[in-house]
Each structure stands twice: as structure tokens, then as C-alpha cells.
Design an enzyme around this catalytic site. Structure first.
Site, mmCIF file in Angstrom:
data_model
loop_
_atom_site.group_PDB
_atom_site.id
_atom_site.type_symbol
_atom_site.label_atom_id
_atom_site.label_comp_id
_atom_site.label_asym_id
_atom_site.label_seq_id
_atom_site.Cartn_x
_atom_site.Cartn_y
_atom_site.Cartn_z
ATOM 1 N N GLY A 1 -9.544 8.647 2.387
ATOM 2 C CA GLY A 1 -9.432 8.467 0.938
ATOM 3 C C GLY A 1 -8.506 9.506 0.323
ATOM 4 O O GLY A 1 -8.778 10.033 -0.753
ATOM 5 N N LYS B 1 -15.927 22.188 13.139
ATOM 6 C CA LYS B 1 -14.851 22.421 14.120
ATOM 7 C C LYS B 1 -13.612 21.544 13.888
ATOM 8 O O LYS B 1 -12.480 22.043 13.932
ATOM 9 C CB LYS B 1 -15.389 22.238 15.547
ATOM 10 C CG LYS B 1 -14.471 22.757 16.638
ATOM 11 C CD LYS B 1 -14.392 24.268 16.689
ATOM 12 C CE LYS B 1 -15.526 24.850 17.495
ATOM 13 N NZ LYS B 1 -15.571 26.321 17.408
ATOM 14 N N CYS C 1 -0.511 -15.700 -9.936
ATOM 15 C CA CYS C 1 0.698 -15.965 -9.150
ATOM 16 C C CYS C 1 0.524 -17.258 -8.351
ATOM 17 O O CYS C 1 0.606 -18.336 -8.917
ATOM 18 C CB CYS C 1 1.050 -14.757 -8.294
ATOM 19 S SG CYS C 1 2.813 -14.660 -7.973
ATOM 20 N N ASP D 1 -1.468 3.145 -2.538
ATOM 21 C CA ASP D 1 -1.913 4.384 -3.192
ATOM 22 C C ASP D 1 -1.270 4.574 -4.563
ATOM 23 O O ASP D 1 -1.861 5.191 -5.446
ATOM 24 C CB ASP D 1 -1.610 5.599 -2.312
ATOM 25 C CG ASP D 1 -2.667 5.774 -1.222
ATOM 26 O OD1 ASP D 1 -3.832 5.410 -1.483
ATOM 27 O OD2 ASP D 1 -2.332 6.244 -0.132
ATOM 28 N N GLN E 1 0.331 -21.346 -9.382
ATOM 29 C CA GLN E 1 1.050 -22.441 -8.728
ATOM 30 C C GLN E 1 0.097 -23.528 -8.241
ATOM 31 O O GLN E 1 0.362 -24.720 -8.415
ATOM 32 C CB GLN E 1 1.909 -21.879 -7.587
ATOM 33 C CG GLN E 1 2.971 -20.896 -8.114
ATOM 34 C CD GLN E 1 3.754 -20.184 -7.017
ATOM 35 O OE1 GLN E 1 3.496 -20.369 -5.831
ATOM 36 N NE2 GLN E 1 4.713 -19.366 -7.417
ATOM 37 N N GLU F 1 -3.066 -7.596 -12.682
ATOM 38 C CA GLU F 1 -3.908 -6.545 -12.075
ATOM 39 C C GLU F 1 -3.163 -5.222 -11.887
ATOM 40 O O GLU F 1 -3.792 -4.171 -11.803
ATOM 41 C CB GLU F 1 -4.494 -7.029 -10.738
ATOM 42 C CG GLU F 1 -3.517 -7.184 -9.577
ATOM 43 C CD GLU F 1 -2.842 -8.552 -9.518
ATOM 44 O OE1 GLU F 1 -2.695 -9.204 -10.571
ATOM 45 O OE2 GLU F 1 -2.441 -8.956 -8.415
ATOM 46 N N THR G 1 -12.376 20.471 11.210
ATOM 47 C CA THR G 1 -11.646 21.050 10.079
ATOM 48 C C THR G 1 -10.896 22.302 10.512
ATOM 49 O O THR G 1 -9.726 22.491 10.190
ATOM 50 C CB THR G 1 -12.622 21.361 8.927
ATOM 51 O OG1 THR G 1 -13.221 20.145 8.504
ATOM 52 C CG2 THR G 1 -11.923 22.026 7.749
ATOM 53 N N HIS H 1 1.449 -10.646 -12.243
ATOM 54 C CA HIS H 1 0.252 -9.985 -11.692
ATOM 55 C C HIS H 1 -0.330 -9.017 -12.710
ATOM 56 O O HIS H 1 0.037 -7.838 -12.726
ATOM 57 C CB HIS H 1 0.621 -9.200 -10.429
ATOM 58 C CG HIS H 1 0.941 -10.065 -9.257
ATOM 59 N ND1 HIS H 1 0.000 -10.434 -8.337
ATOM 60 C CD2 HIS H 1 2.103 -10.638 -8.866
ATOM 61 C CE1 HIS H 1 0.566 -11.205 -7.420
ATOM 62 N NE2 HIS H 1 1.845 -11.343 -7.711
ATOM 63 N N SER I 1 -7.847 7.371 6.829
ATOM 64 C CA SER I 1 -8.805 6.633 5.988
ATOM 65 C C SER I 1 -9.881 7.514 5.362
ATOM 66 O O SER I 1 -11.025 7.100 5.209
ATOM 67 C CB SER I 1 -9.502 5.502 6.779
ATOM 68 O OG SER I 1 -8.548 4.655 7.321
HETATM 69 N N1 GLN Z 1 4.060 -17.485 -2.526
HETATM 70 C C1 GLN Z 1 4.309 -17.631 -3.922
HETATM 71 C C2 GLN Z 1 5.738 -17.288 -4.300
HETATM 72 O O1 GLN Z 1 6.433 -16.669 -3.544
HETATM 73 C C3 GLN Z 1 3.346 -16.778 -4.718
HETATM 74 C C4 GLN Z 1 3.543 -15.309 -4.533
HETATM 75 C C5 GLN Z 1 2.391 -14.504 -5.028
HETATM 76 O O2 GLN Z 1 1.315 -15.040 -5.246
HETATM 77 N N2 GLN Z 1 2.578 -13.218 -5.164
HETATM 78 O O3 GLN Z 1 6.181 -17.621 -5.348
#
Ligand code: GLN
Length: 549
Positions: free
Chosen positions: A16, A189, A379, A71, A383, A516, A191, A514, A14
Site C-alpha cells: 500500500g 528482521k 464508457c 496510484d 455504448q 470516476e 525491516t 469516465h 503490495s
Molecule cells: N472499448 C470501447 C472503446 O474503445 C470503450 C472503452 C472504455 O470503456 N474505456 O470505445
């Protein structure tokens, strides 16, 4: 011809190492080089797809749909040329799986299959594949030197150093230099011991990156250099930064990119870090602040949503807004009510699996919808928005996803196999299939409906985004949901729901994919930029003003 930089870690985990590797990639790229990045993970799981985010943080999904270590997300956020994929993340499990498969096929012609050379050869081949044709490939080795698990990986990178030579391989070792408050002393030390351990397996580091609270004083730098046989100028100090995006400049100012490129015999222009400087400047000089609630589970482990948290911050950078994120357990909303959302300027329901807190998420959507608070659903967040609209706008009582209630009278979200009877489509994915084999994964193209919030946010009607989910909005309910006011503003090429929104609401937008995973600080991401701009607008007295970072 690709050169390699291997990054190992010592003393403690951890520290980084992922960020350090990504920042090194950023400053090398800033000198005009193309960079590829690989993570080698010593655990036995074949990939992190089945690991709990509680233990391992987020599962990052690459363009080609590989489920990887988080990562890889840092790498893509910091380095434009580093595009992760199938060959960018190897675990011990994956290496052994492949060696064992070869052994079963008889590929080793009766030889005794051993760690050296068979496992190490497999690792080296994997690294070369992942390196591609980049000028420099950065390879981060997970874990800490001295761990039993990482030995085959360290042996493989040691061999690569011998095979390719000192002008094509650089070893960087990241360590901790702790400060002991009771004696007011900085301790070198650990290191020294860590480098000793690395040298005992045949690797002499060329560069040390020393993590510490404060900048490393010259005396300590000298002492570390002397005891570890590393040049003094190659002992780099990486003190705790109040902002991640200051790290590339911190490393460049100490000459790190120059040390690497000189060893590799590369004559290059100076590093151009103006984009990183602009990010730091934008973050330090916001013109407004917004409060954004993230409502989900695992909220006490921020790493489980690291890309999303970063993407929200990128939205802040590109609108000059300080984004204060409030992490709220959806279970708490079920138990203590919705009041905690009252002060919020924006609400995000992120991706998730499992039914814990699901009703709290549905209540959250309702609250955002009824109170005109900007809502971004990702996601599972899409839903639950569909479920909420089904229940409260379309009057479909008991509407639910079959993920959480198999017997729901209105399966508005379900596995495709559960709604195929009525559409007549064939669909090979099913619940019984192997875990990890049933997901819609990776980048797919999405068609956005002209004139919708989705299309105006993106400034385009054709986009490509990454997926990681099993369940889909049930097309059999689309007409009823449309009549109730929900707009399906994004659809996949095979007619699956990708985005929904609610016209008339200041900002109510959700995606099945997603976004992001494709956001980075330098370019930002249109969805997050427009969401944060909407949150600014919600924040009384503030007018949105998009500023270029
Ligand atoms: N659990 C939901 C699915 O499998 C949403 C998955 C998620 O949000 N990545 O469709």
C-alpha cells in the site's frame, strides 16, 4: 523552492505504498502546503496504457490525457493540490526512450551514454518537471528495494539528496513487520534487512512506516529504531485499517507530518483534518444500505476498476449510504442468466475493451431498463446502452459496435472513420494507427441539455470530464434512436455523443467519459451521488436524503 519526500518500499510489494504516499500528501496538505506527486515505475513499458488491467490494475487518466499508474488516482483522491499529468509518472521505458532519442539526435556530443549519469540525469530532470512549483513534491518509487529494475531510480533520488541537502529532502521507507502466529511473535528482521539494503545503495531513511496487522508495540519500535539508525519517533506504525480514510488521522496522530515539516524547516499551522474525520464519521453511520451490481470482465481483480469502486463509495459517503458492491462477470450472465441482478438497487456497466461477455452486458442493460433499476453506464456502459436501445427500442436488429462485429448491419457504435463517409467529416484517428495513439484521451468539455437528468445531477449545463476510448456513437443513427426514446443529454463541442438517458425510467444515465477519475471522497461527484441516491430510493422503504459529509 520545492522540497522532496521520496517514498521507497521494502520486504514485499503490495504494502500500500501508493495509499501511504497519498495519505502523507493529505496530512501535509492539511497544514496548508501545496503538494505535487510523482510515481516512478521500474517497468519497461513506456506507459501503462497497453498493459493488461489483469496484471497491473486500472489505467488512470489524468486531466491532460496521460495514461498513468493507478496510484495517481490515489494521489488525486487524497490530495487536492496534486493534479497529475504528463510529468507525474515515469517508467524505465519512458526514461530510456527519451535518452535514446537524444543519443540518436547527437545531443550527447559523442559521449558514451551510460546509466550514471545519463539515465539518472534524465530521471532527475523528470522529477523536477513533475514537482512544478509545489511546496513539497512526494515521489513514490515503485517496486521493492533490492530489485534490479529500480536501481537507477534509487540512485537518482540518492543524488538529489546530496545535491539539495538534508533540509530539502526526506526519505521515507515503507516496510512490513510480520506477525508469526505459531510463535506469537512480531518480527522486525525483514525491516532491518530492508533498511540495510537501502543503506548499501547510499540512502539512510529518515522515517520508517511499518505495515503490520496490529499497532506496533513500543519494544518493537525501539528495536527497529536502534537497528536502522532511525529516530524512535520516526518509526511510524501503519496497521491494517478497516477504512482507508482513517489512515491520514492514524499517521497524523503519530506525528508524521510534523517530522517531515520539521526536517524541512517549515513552521506551519497545525493540520486541519476535519474533512477526513467527517468522511470516517459518515461511513461509520450510514442511514441506509444499497446493493449495487458491477457487471463487467476482470471482476476478480478489483484493482482494474479501483477509481470506479472508490467513486461509488464516495456516492455513499455523500448520501450516508452503505454501498455494497457485487462484482458480476458478464460472461456468467450469458451462461447462467440474469437472476443474480434481481436483488439489486443499482446496476453499473463500467468501461471495458474486447468482446468477452458483451452480450451479457447488453442483457444487463435491458434488465435494468425494463425493471426500473437505476442504471449507470460508463464508457462501454454507454455504448451497450445505445446498442440495447437500438435493438430493442428502435427495432434495429443486429445493432452492434464495430469493435465486436465488423459486419453488423447497424453499426450504432463505430470508429469515426467508419461513419465519416456519410457525414463528410475528416477524421485522422483510425484503427491502423499506433496503439495508444488512437484514443480520445483526457479532459474535454461537454454541453448538457437543460432539464435532463444529466444536467440536474451536475447542477450545470457545462462540465469537463476525462475520456479514454476509441469508439463513438454513430451520429447517423441519432435521429432513429431519439425517435425510439433515447435522449442524447450530453454532447461534445465537436458534436459527439457524451451522455444518454431514458426519461420515464427512475434513473437511466450513461456517459462516454469516465466520471470516476474526477471523484474524490471529500467533494464526491454529482453523478455518483445522484446514482446512489436513486439506488436508495429503489431500495424499498428508504427515502433519499442527501447529507453533507
Ligand atoms: N472499448 C470501447 C472503446 O474503445 C470503450 C472503452 C472504455 O470503456 N474505456 O470505445
Amino acid at each position: 523552492m520545492t522540497s522532496y519526500v521520496f517514498i521507497t518500499g521494502g520486504v514485499v510489494s503490495s504494502l500500500g505504498k501508493g495509499i501511504t504516499s497519498a495519505c502523507l500528501g493529505a496530512i501535509l496538505e492539511a497544514r496548508g502546503l501545496t503538494i505535487s506527486m510523482i510515481k516512478l515505475d521500474p517497468y519497461i513499458n513506456v506507459d501503462p496504457g497497453t498493459m493488461s488491467p489483469f496484471q497491473h490494475g486500472e489505467v488512470f487518466v489524468t486531466h491532460d490525457g496521460t495514461e498513468t499508474d493507478l496510484d495517481l488516482g490515489h494521489y488525486e483522491r487524497f490530495v487536492r493540490t496534486a493534479k497529475g499529468g504528463r510529468h507525474s509518472n515515469y517508467t524505465t521505458g519512458r526514461i530510456y526512450e527519451s535518452v535514446i532519442a537524444k543519443e540518436r539526435r547527437g545531443d550527447y556530443l559523442g559521449a558514451t551514454v551510460q546509466v550514471i549519469p545519463h539515465i539518472t540525469d534524465e530521471i532527475k530532470q523528470g522529477v523536477k518537471k513533475g514537482a512544478g512549483d509545489a511546496d513539497i513534491c512526494l515521489v513514490e518509487i515503485g517496486g521493492t528495494v533490492g530489485d534490479i529494475e529500480s536501481l537507477p531510480f534509487l540512485e537518482a533520488i540518492r543524488q538529489m539528496g546530496i545535491e539539495l541537502g538534508h533540509d530539502r529532502v526526506v526519505y521515507v521507507h515503507l516496510t512490513l513487520v510480520p506477525y508469526i502466529p505459531t510463535s506469537s511473535e512480531i518480527k522486525t528482521k525483514p525491516t532491518q534487512h530492508s533498511v540495510k539494503e537501502l543503506r548499501s545503495i547510499g540512502i539512510q531513511p529518515d522515517i520508517l512506516v511499518c505495515r503490520s496487522e496490529k499497532p506496533l508495540p513500543d519494544d518493537e519500535r525501539k528495536k527497529i529504531a536502534l537497528f536502522t539508525n532511525v529516530q524512535e519517533k520516526a518509526v511510524i506504525s501503519a496497521w491494517d485499517a478497516d477504512d482507508l480514510y482513517k489512515i491520514p488521522a492514524m499517521m497524523h496522530d503519530q506525528g508524521l507530518d510534523g517530522i517531515v515539516t520539521r526536517q524541512l524547516g517549515l513552521d506551519l499551522p497545525k493540520a486541519d483534518l476535519h474533512e477526513w474525520d467527517a468522511i470516517v464519521e459518515a461511513k461509520q453511520n450510514p442511514s441506509a444500505e444499497v446493493n449495487v451490481a458491477m457487471v463487467g470482465k476482470y471482476m476478480d481483480l478489483k484493482d482494474s476498476y479501483i477509481s470506479l469502486v472508490e467513486a461509488l463509495q464516495h456516492g455513499g459517503i455523500h448520501t450516508r449510504t452503505r454501498v455494497k458492491i457485487h462484482y458480476i462477470e458478464s460472461k456468467d450472465i450469458e451462461e447462467q442468466g440474469i437472476d443474480c441482478l434481481k436483488e439489486m438497487n443499482g446496476i453499473v456497466v463500467p468501461g471495458g475493451f474486447g468482446d468477452r461477455g458483451i452480450e451479457g452486458k447488453i442483457d444487463t442493460v435491458r434488465f435494468a431498463r425494463e425493471n426500473g433499476i437505476p442504471y449507470l453506464g460508463i464508457c462501454l456502459g454507454l455504448q451497450v446502452a445505445v446498442i440495447e436501445a437500438a435493438r430493442n427500442l428502435a427495432g434495429l436488429d443486429g445493432a452492434m459496435s464495430t469493435e465486436f462485429d465488423k459486419k453488423t448491419p447497424h453499426p450504432v457504435v463505430a470508429l469515426i472513420t467508419e461513419w465519416q463517409d456519410q457525414t463528410g467529416d475528416t477524421e485522422e484517428r483510425s484503427e491502423e494507427s499506433d496503439m495508444g495513439g488512437t484514443m480520445r484521451l483526457g479532459a474535454q468539455s461537454v454541453a448538457l441539455q437543460q432539464g435532463t437528468l444529466a444536467a440536474t445531477s451536475y447542477g450545470s449545463t457545462e462540465i469537463e470530464e476525462r475520456h479514454r476510448h476509441r469508439y463513438e456513437v454513430n451520429n447517423n443513427y441519432r435521429d432513429r434512436l431519439s425517435e425510439a426514446g433515447l435522449v442524447f443529454s450530453g454532447l461534445s463541442v465537436d458534436d459527439l455523443v457524451e451522455m444518454v438517458e431514458l426519461p420515464g425510467h427512475p434513473f437511466f444515465l450513461a456517459s462516454q467519459f469516465h466520471p470516476e477519475f474526477t471523484s474524490n471522497p471529500r467533494d464526491g461527484h454529482p453523478l455518483f451521488t445522484s446514482f446512489i441516491a436513486a439506488a436508495r430510493e429503489h431500495n424499498a422503504g428508504e427515502l433519499p436524503e442527501a447529507a453533507e459529509a
